[in-house]
Design an enzyme around this catalytic site. Structure first.
Site, mmCIF file in Angstrom:
data_model
loop_
_atom_site.group_PDB
_atom_site.id
_atom_site.type_symbol
_atom_site.label_atom_id
_atom_site.label_comp_id
_atom_site.label_asym_id
_atom_site.label_seq_id
_atom_site.Cartn_x
_atom_site.Cartn_y
_atom_site.Cartn_z
ATOM 1 N N CYS A 1 59.508 46.488 28.526
ATOM 2 C CA CYS A 1 58.065 46.571 28.769
ATOM 3 C C CYS A 1 57.743 48.047 28.980
ATOM 4 O O CYS A 1 58.483 48.912 28.506
ATOM 5 C CB CYS A 1 57.648 45.702 29.957
ATOM 6 S SG CYS A 1 58.340 46.232 31.537
ATOM 7 N N LYS B 1 33.344 52.641 43.009
ATOM 8 C CA LYS B 1 33.340 51.294 43.581
ATOM 9 C C LYS B 1 32.629 51.251 44.927
ATOM 10 O O LYS B 1 32.004 50.242 45.279
ATOM 11 C CB LYS B 1 34.767 50.780 43.725
ATOM 12 C CG LYS B 1 35.436 50.439 42.409
ATOM 13 C CD LYS B 1 36.813 49.832 42.622
ATOM 14 C CE LYS B 1 37.455 49.467 41.287
ATOM 15 N NZ LYS B 1 38.797 48.860 41.460
ATOM 16 N N CYS C 1 48.596 43.867 38.932
ATOM 17 C CA CYS C 1 47.844 42.768 38.319
ATOM 18 C C CYS C 1 47.576 43.058 36.851
ATOM 19 O O CYS C 1 47.396 42.133 36.058
ATOM 20 C CB CYS C 1 46.554 42.495 39.081
ATOM 21 S SG CYS C 1 45.376 43.869 39.099
ATOM 22 N N GLY D 1 39.551 43.470 44.253
ATOM 23 C CA GLY D 1 39.596 42.020 44.232
ATOM 24 C C GLY D 1 39.519 41.375 45.598
ATOM 25 O O GLY D 1 38.910 40.310 45.755
ATOM 26 N N ARG E 1 37.190 39.625 38.865
ATOM 27 C CA ARG E 1 37.531 39.281 40.247
ATOM 28 C C ARG E 1 36.808 40.139 41.288
ATOM 29 O O ARG E 1 36.709 39.732 42.442
ATOM 30 C CB ARG E 1 39.045 39.420 40.461
ATOM 31 C CG ARG E 1 39.546 40.834 40.267
ATOM 32 C CD ARG E 1 41.041 40.919 40.014
ATOM 33 N NE ARG E 1 41.476 42.302 39.823
ATOM 34 C CZ ARG E 1 41.326 42.988 38.704
ATOM 35 N NH1 ARG E 1 40.746 42.425 37.669
ATOM 36 N NH2 ARG E 1 41.747 44.240 38.608
#
Length: 379
Positions: A339, A95, A201, A50, A82
């Protein structure tokens, strides 16, 4: 204060590069000299995600001579919101390959050296050696400390930025700045052991457009340092609140080096563990059965795709964003918030308690309940 340039200029730009960067060379106070310094520069970018994506685009377009792009990850479709150097067809590809393609398309004379390797403490100094400066676009604090330590050892400037949800920070660290300038390092902003577990994120989300803004700001800081133009953010932290369209800066001094108390304006990543948050009680996973027998309601704040694979029997399912939007909507509790690992539950519980709701966090989240991972006691 302005700092001397990091790089001596190349003798001359090629005719093609002079034409491509013409709008730089007409900038008052920048000119062809600064452009020739960029052409001689070597910048390491750690992370092609990002923050690294817009930085690669901006620095290649600016005419930086060499970019070292370090990332061991492959592209996922969820990155595309992003990480703007990648395309849908790149899913599953490295990447760093996207970084090479994007930079080459913009600036044929920029050399891009892809390093498909995870940056570790053992290899960091070797991978970053020779760079005039480093940009940190990584997404875990563990890796950020490794990058910072290597830059401190090498004495090179570190342009540092972070984004979480709608908030961001940008600054410059440098352990060996020019004479008369105070050195500032990561530990001055985040003292060792002061940072706990931070949400990713994937857990709390991130505004894609803000990543572009911060990555571009980081590239601008790099350009200023390389060319000696303007005043870099060394000794200052820029804080961005995208939701309110506000920016401000706070001073950052080398308190650890002098033994002084940490500066009062320093803070962790916005929205995580801010001073004044209510204390949150925790329940060990070994006590879950006893707690459930008392009638405690379980509140699972994971995303639907996660809870579909199983949760604690009888749990309410409300994603974190929904809880944060209206913490009092679920009633007064008491709730046991869960969570996957505990980070999102901690944040939800803080919001609930601040709204007058009784809430406790299950320590370690679902990861602390291995007997549920196969769905045996899940619904």
């Amino acid at each position: 204060m302005p700092l001397p340039p990091l790089v001596e200029p190349v003798a001359a730009l090629s005719p093609a590069e002079r034409e491509r960067t013409a709008r730089h060379t007409t900038l008052a106070g920048f000119g062809e000299l600064a452009q020739r310094r960029l052409a001689a520069s070597r910048v390491a970018i750690v992370g092609a995600g990002g923050l690294g994506s817009p930085a690669v685009l901006a620095l290649a377009a600016a005419g930086v001579g060499e970019l070292i792009v370090i990332d061991d990850d492959d592209v996922e479709v969820s990155n595309l919101q992003r990480q703007v150097i990648h395309r849908r067809r790149d899913a599953g590809s490295p990447k760093v390959d996207g970084a090479v393609r994007a930079a080459s398309d913009l600036s044929p004379e920029t050399v891009v050296r892809p390093v498909r390797e995870r940056l570790t403490a053992a290899r960091a100094a070797d991978l970053l050696w020779g760079a005039h400066l480093v940009l940190d676009g990584t997404d875990t604090f563990e890796t950020r400390t490794v990058v910072a330590a290597a830059c401190e050892a090498l004495g090179v400037p570190l342009v540092w930025g972070t984004v979480q949800e709608f908030d961001a920070q940008v600054t410059v660290f440098w352990s060996d700045p020019p004479a008369g300038v105070e050195p500032v390092v990561l530990a001055d902003l985040y003292p060792p052991q002061a940072v706990g577990t931070l949400p990713t994120c994937a857990e709390v989300g991130v505004l894609g457009a803000l990543c572009l803004q911060v990555g571009s700001l980081m590239a601008t800081e790099a350009i200023k340092l390389l060319t000696g133009v303007g005043e870099p953010l060394l000794g200052r932290v820029l804080l961005i609140d995208a939701l309110r369209a506000r920016t401000r800066e706070v001073p950052l001094r080398p308190s650890l080096a002098t033994g002084a108390e940490p500066h009062r304006e320093r803070r962790a990543v916005p929205g995580v563990g801010d001073a004044g948050d209510p204390a949150v009680p925790h329940l060990p996973a070994t006590e879950l059965s006893t707690a459930l027998a008392t009638g405690l309601t379980v509140l699972d704040v994971r995303e639907p795709a996660e809870t579909a694979a199983g949760t604690i029997a009888g749990a309410l399912r409300h994603p974190l964003a929904e809880v944060l939007a209206d913490p009092g909507a679920l009633g007064t509790g008491p709730f046991l918030v869960v969570c996957q690992a505990g980070v999102r539950a901690e944040r939800a519980a803080r919001a609930l308690i601040a709204a007058g709701v009784t809430a406790t966090v299950l320590e370690g989240g679902m990861d602390a309940l291995p007997h549920l991972q196969d769905g045996a006691h899940a619904c």
